[in-house]
Design an enzyme around this catalytic site. Structure first.
Site, PDB file in Angstrom:
ATOM      1  N   ASP A 174       0.842  -1.251  -0.036  1.00 57.51           N
ATOM      2  CA  ASP A 174      -0.033  -0.013  -0.019  1.00 57.51           C
ATOM      3  C   ASP A 174       0.731   1.077   0.111  1.00 57.51           C
ATOM      4  O   ASP A 174       1.626   1.407   0.889  1.00 57.51           O
ATOM      5  CB  ASP A 174      -0.907  -0.094   1.199  1.00 57.51           C
ATOM      6  CG  ASP A 174      -1.925   1.137   1.341  1.00 57.51           C
ATOM      7  OD1 ASP A 174      -3.063   0.780   1.245  1.00 57.51           O
ATOM      8  OD2 ASP A 174      -1.656   2.247   1.370  1.00 57.51           O
ATOM      9  N   GLU A 217      -4.439   2.352  -4.597  1.00 61.13           N
ATOM     10  CA  GLU A 217      -3.169   2.405  -4.416  1.00 61.13           C
ATOM     11  C   GLU A 217      -2.298   0.998  -3.636  1.00 61.13           C
ATOM     12  O   GLU A 217      -1.634   1.216  -2.918  1.00 61.13           O
ATOM     13  CB  GLU A 217      -2.503   3.796  -3.862  1.00 61.13           C
ATOM     14  CG  GLU A 217      -3.688   4.260  -2.930  1.00 61.13           C
ATOM     15  CD  GLU A 217      -3.751   3.561  -1.564  1.00 61.13           C
ATOM     16  OE1 GLU A 217      -4.605   2.597  -1.332  1.00 61.13           O
ATOM     17  OE2 GLU A 217      -2.991   3.894  -0.616  1.00 61.13           O
TER      18      GLU A 217
HETATM   19  P1  GH3 Z   1      -2.044   5.509   4.273  1.00 60.39           P
HETATM   20  O1  GH3 Z   1      -0.485   5.639   4.191  1.00 60.39           O
HETATM   21  O2  GH3 Z   1      -2.742   5.118   5.478  1.00 60.39           O
HETATM   22  O3  GH3 Z   1      -2.235   4.274   3.144  1.00 60.39           O
HETATM   23  O4  GH3 Z   1      -2.801   6.789   3.618  1.00 60.39           O
HETATM   24  P2  GH3 Z   1      -3.397   6.864   2.188  1.00 60.39           P
HETATM   25  O5  GH3 Z   1      -3.495   8.382   2.068  1.00 60.39           O
HETATM   26  O6  GH3 Z   1      -2.315   6.246   1.069  1.00 60.39           O
HETATM   27  O7  GH3 Z   1      -4.512   5.974   2.415  1.00 60.39           O
HETATM   28  P3  GH3 Z   1      -6.033   6.249   1.952  1.00 60.39           P
HETATM   29  O8  GH3 Z   1      -6.721   5.132   1.680  1.00 60.39           O
HETATM   30  O9  GH3 Z   1      -6.570   7.154   2.941  1.00 60.39           O
HETATM   31  O10 GH3 Z   1      -6.013   7.095   0.367  1.00 60.39           O
HETATM   32  C1  GH3 Z   1      -5.761   6.287  -0.661  1.00 60.39           C
HETATM   33  C2  GH3 Z   1      -5.819   7.469  -1.779  1.00 60.39           C
HETATM   34  O11 GH3 Z   1      -5.541   6.511  -2.949  1.00 60.39           O
HETATM   35  C3  GH3 Z   1      -7.179   7.979  -1.807  1.00 60.39           C
HETATM   36  C4  GH3 Z   1      -7.536   7.719  -3.362  1.00 60.39           C
HETATM   37  O12 GH3 Z   1      -8.294   9.031  -3.824  1.00 60.39           O
HETATM   38  C5  GH3 Z   1      -6.305   7.696  -3.765  1.00 60.39           C
HETATM   39  N1  GH3 Z   1      -6.441   6.605  -4.986  1.00 60.39           N
HETATM   40  C6  GH3 Z   1      -6.976   5.509  -5.289  1.00 60.39           C
HETATM   41  N2  GH3 Z   1      -6.939   4.983  -6.696  1.00 60.39           N
HETATM   42  C7  GH3 Z   1      -6.417   5.985  -7.454  1.00 60.39           C
HETATM   43  C8  GH3 Z   1      -6.179   6.264  -8.680  1.00 60.39           C
HETATM   44  O13 GH3 Z   1      -6.410   5.277  -9.538  1.00 60.39           O
HETATM   45  N3  GH3 Z   1      -5.668   7.446  -9.062  1.00 60.39           N
HETATM   46  C9  GH3 Z   1      -5.388   8.188  -8.288  1.00 60.39           C
HETATM   47  N4  GH3 Z   1      -4.829   9.288  -8.584  1.00 60.39           N
HETATM   48  N5  GH3 Z   1      -5.642   8.302  -6.702  1.00 60.39           N
HETATM   49  C10 GH3 Z   1      -6.082   7.031  -6.565  1.00 60.39           C
HETATM   50 MG    MG Z   2      -2.178   4.142   1.169  1.00 59.33          MG
HETATM   51 MG    MG Z   3      -4.867   1.882   0.575  1.00 60.16          MG
HETATM   52 MG    MG Z   4      -5.675   3.430   3.917  1.00 59.25          MG
END
Ligand code: GH3
Ligand code: MG
Ligand code: MG
Ligand code: MG
Ligand code: MG
Length: 301
Positions: A174, A217
């Site tokens: 992650d 992610e």
């Molecule tokens: P942590 O270290 O706890 O994992 O914090 P984090 O910010 O990575 O975790 P969180 O799950 O809060 O956020 C994940 C983010 O990933 C939120 C979402 O908008 C972003 N994301 C997910 N898929 C995509 C994508 O395909 N493209 C982009 N640009 N962002 C994405």
């Molecule tokens: Mg994350």
């Molecule tokens: Mg995540």
């Molecule tokens: Mg998270």
């Protein structure tokens, strides 16, 4: 492209083979139905076949029925486009041939230009089919296998270990604070970081390890034949290739200031007792949670 042609009349077979080769195809010419089915069921099989109706061993419609068991292509097998080419020109024959699973039906004597075009129709359908298959299995942003495909791979690995007793490991990765990447540099940059992270992960693992995009992610890594400790070493390398080189904002962001991204990974080793995909994913998720708790940019087993 390879085309199988099955025809028991030697002269017709030779003529068809010559035509196919003249049109630039690689012809696999056979005169026996059982052999034809075995080639079609074999490794790296022809994707297009021209089948006579009457053949020694197995007739054309029977070959079609066996290839179509369960509807279209059978699990793990490519779709094969079949043209029946036969003197049987009665309406009932055409109906029976198509009903057995042929995609097209051409009667003899045939017009060679028309046969060539019907082969091209088949190629078009096969290309479309390949595009759909890829779209269903691969993530378009990173080019990696998608969640479904990588879980399929994990299930395959579990089945293999159940037979062999050999261990293997999975890891969930992650990206850390990824929301901040989006918030600071925009979604386009977030996307390009995901694509670049995917390339770096791929470059740090062995060629036969599986890497898929598990979620937003998050990535799932499968390490055939590895114990947890060995997977740990590869995962530390993964962590380091992500952290050590800078990432750059997407061009439309108008800034070239590099920034750092890190990842956390959690590993679960397969064991005969905690063997299902759900248990393994849960184990990896719990280890990932520990890696986050440790302060991120870390690997836990
Ligand atoms: P942590 O270290 O706890 O994992 O914090 P984090 O910010 O990575 O975790 P969180 O799950 O809060 O956020 C994940 C983010 O990933 C939120 C979402 O908008 C972003 N994301 C997910 N898929 C995509 C994508 O395909 N493209 C982009 N640009 N962002 C994405
Ligand atoms: Mg994350
Ligand atoms: Mg995540
Ligand atoms: Mg998270
Ligand atoms: Mg015949």
């Amino acid at each position: 492209m390879k085309i199988l042609v099955a025809e028991d009349d030697a002269t017709s077979l030779f003529m068809l083979q010559s035509l196919l080769e003249k049109w630039g195809y690689d012809a696999v010419a056979l005169s026996d139905g059982v052999e034809a089915l075995s080639v079609l069921n074999g490794e790296d099989p022809p994707l297009l076949a021209i089948l006579d109706w009457m053949l020694p061993g197995l007739n054309g419609p029977e070959i079609c029925r066996r290839l179509r068991m369960g509807g279209g292509a059978r699990k793990g097998r490519p779709y094969q486009y079949i043209i029946m080419l036969t003197v049987k020109g009665e309406k009932e024959n055409v109906v029976a041939g198509l009903d057995a699973g042929a995609d097209d039906y051409v009667t003899k004597p045939f017009d060679s230009q028309e046969l060539q075009m019907r082969i091209k129709v088949g190629e078009r359908i096969l290309l479309l089919q390949e595009q759909l298959r890829k779209a269903a299995l691969y993530d378009s942003l990173t080019g990696l296998p998608n969640r479904r495909a990588v879980i399929d791979g994990l299930e395959g690995e579990i089945a293999r270990s159940e037979r062999s007793g050999e261990s293997f490991a999975v890891a969930l990765l992650d990206l850390d604070h990824f929301k901040e990447v989006n918030d600071s540099y925009g979604h386009a940059t977030g996307d390009s970081v995901l694509a670049e992270a995917a390339r770096r992960i791929r470059s740090a693992v062995r060629s036969y390890d599986l890497v898929g995009r598990y979620g937003g992610e998050e990535f799932l890594l499968v390490f055939p034949g590895l114990k947890g400790d060995d997977a740990l070493r590869i995962c530390e390398r993964v962590c380091s290739v992500i952290e050590k080189k800078p990432f750059f904002p997407a061009p439309q962001q108008g800034s070239a200031t590099p920034f750092t991204v890190t990842a956390s990974l959690g590993i679960c080793e397969w064991s005969p007792s905690s063997s299902g995909p759900d248990e393994m994913l849960m184990g990896a998720d719990q280890a990932l949670y520990r890696a986050k708790r440790k302060g991120r940019n870390a690997v836990c087993l």
